[in-house]
Every structure is written in C-alpha cells, then in structure tokens.
Design a protein around this motif. Structure first.
Motif, short mmCIF file in Angstrom:
data_model
loop_
_atom_site.label_atom_id
_atom_site.label_comp_id
_atom_site.label_asym_id
_atom_site.label_seq_id
_atom_site.Cartn_x
_atom_site.Cartn_y
_atom_site.Cartn_z
N SER A 105 -12.26 -42.66 1.90
CA SER A 105 -12.69 -41.68 2.88
C SER A 105 -13.92 -42.18 3.61
N THR A 106 -14.08 -41.72 4.86
CA THR A 106 -15.32 -42.04 5.58
C THR A 106 -16.19 -40.79 5.72
N HIS A 107 -15.75 -39.70 5.07
CA HIS A 107 -16.59 -38.50 5.09
C HIS A 107 -17.92 -38.82 4.39
N PRO A 108 -19.07 -38.56 5.05
CA PRO A 108 -20.35 -38.98 4.46
C PRO A 108 -20.57 -38.46 3.03
N ASP A 109 -20.14 -37.23 2.75
CA ASP A 109 -20.34 -36.71 1.38
C ASP A 109 -19.51 -37.49 0.36
N ASP A 456 -25.40 -37.14 7.65
CA ASP A 456 -24.75 -38.43 7.90
C ASP A 456 -25.22 -39.52 6.92
N GLN A 457 -24.51 -40.62 6.94
CA GLN A 457 -24.78 -41.71 6.00
C GLN A 457 -24.64 -43.03 6.77
N ALA A 458 -25.68 -43.86 6.72
CA ALA A 458 -25.65 -45.11 7.49
C ALA A 458 -24.66 -46.10 6.89
#
Ligand SMILES: O=P(O)(O)OC[C@H]1O[C@H](O)[C@H](O)[C@@H](O)[C@@H]1O
Length: 507
Positions: A105-109, A456-458
């Motif tokens: 997944s690319t969902h930040p969580d 968000d997450q870098a």
C-alpha cells in the motif's frame, strides 16, 4: 489427493469447448512449451513466458537456500519478516504464509505502521520481477532509511528478489544486499512456485517443499490431453458461460486458504481481461452471499481442499500446491478459448503512465468530490444492469475497522443496486483486476474512495510523498478509465469513514 472440479454443469457448449482443448492437444503442447498455441501475434511473448510449466528443480533448490537463510536470520534474533511487493510479487506469499506481513500500500498510515515494526528483529524482503515498480522501490527506500536511522546496516536486513539483470539487482549488488533471482521466463502472476512465491513464504515459516511436491504430483494429470484433465474442465466450464456470464465468484474456505481468491483475481483478470473481453473474478470473504443479491449472471466457485460438492455452483478441490498449477493451466487454456494473449497486461501500463504525469501537479489535490447523495445518484444512473460496480478503495488496508466498513458497503451496494460489486484496495488492485477494469468488457462503473485524511509520509530520496503517490495513482487510473468511456465517481475525503457511514445510511 488429486485436484478435481466437482459439480460443474456440462451443457453442449461445455462439451464442445472441452473437446476443442483435447483435440488441439492444448495440455501436452503447453507443457512442451509450444509458444504457437495462442496464434502468431502472441507467440513472441509466449516464447519467454512458459517457464512456470517446469518448476520443480529450481523451486526445490530455492527452498533449500531460503531455509538456510531462515536459520541464519533466526540465529541472530530476526524472527519478523516484512514483504514489500505488488501483484505477482506478493499475492502468492500472502496465500501461502498468511502470517507474513505484507506492505503493498502507499497509504501513509499503512507505510508508517509497517515501518514501526520492531526493526531490531526484522528483515525486509523487497520483491519485484521488473525491478522498476514505484511502490516497491519507494518501500525499499523507506525501510533502508528506517534501518539506518536505528544504526542497523540495511544490507544485512534487506533481501531482494528480482529477475537477473534488473535495476533492482544492480542496486542490491552495489549495496551488498542478498539477492535471489527467479526464472525470467515466468511472468509475475504465474510465479507462485518460483522464488517470488517461495522465498518470502519460507522465510515466514511455510513448508515450501510440501507445496512444490503437491504441485509436482499433479503435473502429469494436468499435462494430459484428456477430457478428465481438471484444468481443461475448469477452463471449459468458465468459458461456456461467456460472454453473458463473465463474473466468477470465488469463495474460499478454511480447509485451503481464505485469501486464495485474491491470487486468482490477478491471474484471471490480467490474463483474460483485454480487447473488450474477459472474466471478472471477485473474491468474497468467508460468509458473504454474493450472487444471491444481484441479477447479473455469475459462476460461483467454491475453493476447497475437501472433496465436498457445493449446493450452488461448482467446487475446485485440491491442496494449495495442486491448485496453483491447476489454475495456471486453466488460465492459459482460457486465453486460447477467448482468443486473447494470456501473457500480456496492456492496460496496466497506461494507468502507470498517467499516474507518473500527475505526480507533483496541483490537479491531484484539487478535484471536487460529490456529496454522498450525489454519489449515490451518480451510481444509480450509470450502473449497467448486466454489468458490475468496482469499489477502488485507497485506504489503510491494514486496518481491520476500515476493511470491515468497506466490506459492509460492498454488501449493501450489491443488495441495493443488484449488480456484483468487486472490491479492490488501491494501489494493490492496479496490479491485478485493474487490467480488466480498463481493458475488459465495457460494462463496469467505478467508485473511488480515497482517504485524504492521513498525515503524509516522505519517500526518502524523492521529492514526493507516499500520500502524493497514492493520489496520483488513483487519479491516473480514473483518467484512463474515463478516456475509455467508463463512469468513475471519485470521492476524496479527509473524513472518509463518516462519508461511508452516510452512504450506508442513505442506501
Ligand atoms: O514484480 P513487479 O515487476 O514489481 O510487478 C508487479 C506487478 O506489476 C504490474 O502491475 C503487472 O501488471 C503485474 O502483473 C505485476 O505482478
């Protein structure tokens, strides 16, 4: 035990298709790697895509290497394995080793949760056949960064699986990471019995030898030009219902694997869903109704290790090893019966291209969402009563609460709209059923549910973030679907859970 198809309806069309497969000697030619089976236009690709028919020797040697690695990791206290991979590089291990932690997944969580694992006791498998898949490369960068931040040498903890000579292999070599190669003549969705399916599963504790032995025992039966060959029966029974009965409901049970249907989804959807044709596989969680609540014609398949004949539809029975090979052979046969090239996925790339163009643009943040009432109106007015709806959910799929809520929505939409509702988690589905959404029969409507509320997450080493990547992927896919004349209702919300609750109340 030998694999079997039980309770299949045998009408005249079925007998004709089965007879065709037998008389054209499909099975023996497939196992002899005859690349001409699917016609001249498909033969160049088929010539480099039939490695999976001869899997045993390489599989057993890979398993020995993986068992040795598992022991050496355990000896230094590493007991936790995380797999980063998309589509064919993660679906088989998810089925073989249900305890394996998978990040697709690319969902930040979801990314943050995976990174917050106990890294001191964790090894990460980065798996990509092409070595170029953006999600997987971004996950690798994130784990490399996280290991380094805790003073752990990433080269000791990241294990790579890729095709020989890929960019990822070069990167692994230059940074001293352990690298497993697989036969490059086997495509991703046919790679369950290669390093892609086996290495992560064995590292997570699965019995790879038993799996491969079961598949190898079934090989003689599956390569026979006989009307008793269960793979030919499976292909003929599915193809006999086409084009009206294009939905294939998959119901797994605990005797085999409840998630096996997710692996079949990719195999069948990417292999058959093109040129306006195809079979839409929908994997249902245990206990869900499916066909009872809609009017579109569907075939109901029970996936089991038992020999029980189901009340409705038919059963495919066999162990996991047997079933991997059985479904692969049946899928290749479906390519012949439908007249499509089973080894390409022409419409997956278009969505990737569109997503790349979206990254870093303002557009991905500014699209307006319909209210819940408007969204339901849109769905009601655009649904094709012989077609289907696909929910594309860009949410934290590792959260059980979110999953349950979306499952509830799927069921209710199915009951109220009276069409089958497929559920794909973004971006996972882009590497699976996404092919048939864009390339298959033009009878689908699409509901994108995008959670834009997460912090968000870098992505280390990149200008963009996981949140941006996720939005770009959703919008890239929607753009291509719309270009192909499909109706897409896109909902992007910072309070998606509340939005879904309102949809449920209003339905
Ligand atoms: O293993 P990779 O090269 O990273 O590919 C992962 C996935 O990417 C693409 O989307 C293909 O359509 C899939 O068939 C493949 O399994």
């Amino acid at each position: 035990m030998t694999p079997a198809v039980l309770g299949a309806q045998r009408d005249a069309r079925f007998e004709e298709l089965l007879e065709r497969l037998v008389s054209e000697r499909f099975a023996s030619r497939l196992f002899a790697k005859d690349a001409t089976i699917w016609g001249p236009a498909a033969s160049a690709e088929a010539a480099v895509r039939l490695g999976w028919t001869n899997f045993e020797a390489e599989a057993l040697s890979i398993i020995s290497e993986a068992v040795a690695l598992r022991s050496s990791l355990a000896a230094v206290g590493i007991t936790n394995i995380v797999l980063c991979g998309m589509g064919g590089s993660s679906l088989a291990p998810m089925v073989i080793a249900p305890n394996l932690r998978v990040l697709d997944s690319t969902h930040p969580d979801a990314v943050r949760e995976a990174l917050s694992a106990d890294l001191q006791h964790t090894a990460v498998v980065v798996s990509s056949k092409s070595g170029t898949t953006i999600e997987t490369l971004s996950h690798r960068a994130a784990f490399e960064h996280a290991f380094a931040a805790q003073g752990i040498d990433p080269a000791e903890r990241i294990i790579v699986i890729t095709d020989p000579g890929s960019e990822l292999e070069l990167l692994a070599d230059s940074s001293g990471m352990r690298c497993f190669n697989a036969d490059p003549h086997t495509g991703g969705r046919f790679s369950a019995l290669t390093a892609f399916g086996l290495v992560p599963s064995v590292l997570a504790g699965a019995d790879g030898q038993r799996l491969v032995r079961d598949a190898a025992m079934a090989r003689p039966q599956l390569s026979e030009d006989s009307a008793e060959n269960p793979a030919l029966i499976l292909a003929a029974v599915i193809a006999a219902g086409l084009p009206q009965q294009f939905v294939l409901e998959l119901h797994g049970d605990a005797s085999l694997s409840e998630t096996f249907g997710m692996w079949i989804e990719q195999l069948i959807a990417e292999s058959t869903g093109k040129d306006g044709k195809g079979i839409l596989p929908i994997s249902y969680p245990p206990g869900r109704e499916g066909a009872a609540s809609y009017t579109t014609a569907a075939e109901r398949v029970h996936l089991t290790a038992d020999l029980a004949q189901p009340d409705e539809g038919f059963a495919v029975s066999g162990t996991l090893g047997e079933q991997f090979l059985l479904w692969e052979v049946a899928t290749a046969a479906l390519g012949l019966l439908l007249g499509v090239d089973p080894f390409t996925q022409p419409d997956v790339e278009s969505a990737k291209r569109a997503a790349r163009q979206m990254i870093g643009t303002e557009d991905i943040r500014t699209e307006l969402s319909p209210s819940p009432t408007e969204a339901l109106q849109q769905l009601r007015s655009t649904i094709n009563s012989d077609g289907y709806l696909a929910i594309q959910a860009y949410v934290n799929s590792s959260s059980p609460t979110v999953n349950e809520l979306i499952e509830e929505l799927r069921s209710k939409l199915e009951q109220k709209l009276r069409v089958p509702v497929a559920l794909g988690m973004g971006p996972r589905y882009l590497h699976s059923t996404g092919q048939i959404h864009k390339g298959g029969p033009s009878v689908g409507s699409f509901l994108q549910l995008i959670d834009a509320g997460a912090e968000d997450q870098a992505i280390p080493g990149s200008d963009s973030t996981f949140g941006e990547l996720m939005l770009a992927q959703a919008q890239g896919d929607a753009t291509v679907l719309r270009e192909r004349g499909r109706h897409v209702c896109t909902v992007r919300s910072g309070r998606l859970t509340e939005y879904i609750q309102t949809l449920l109340n209003d339905l």
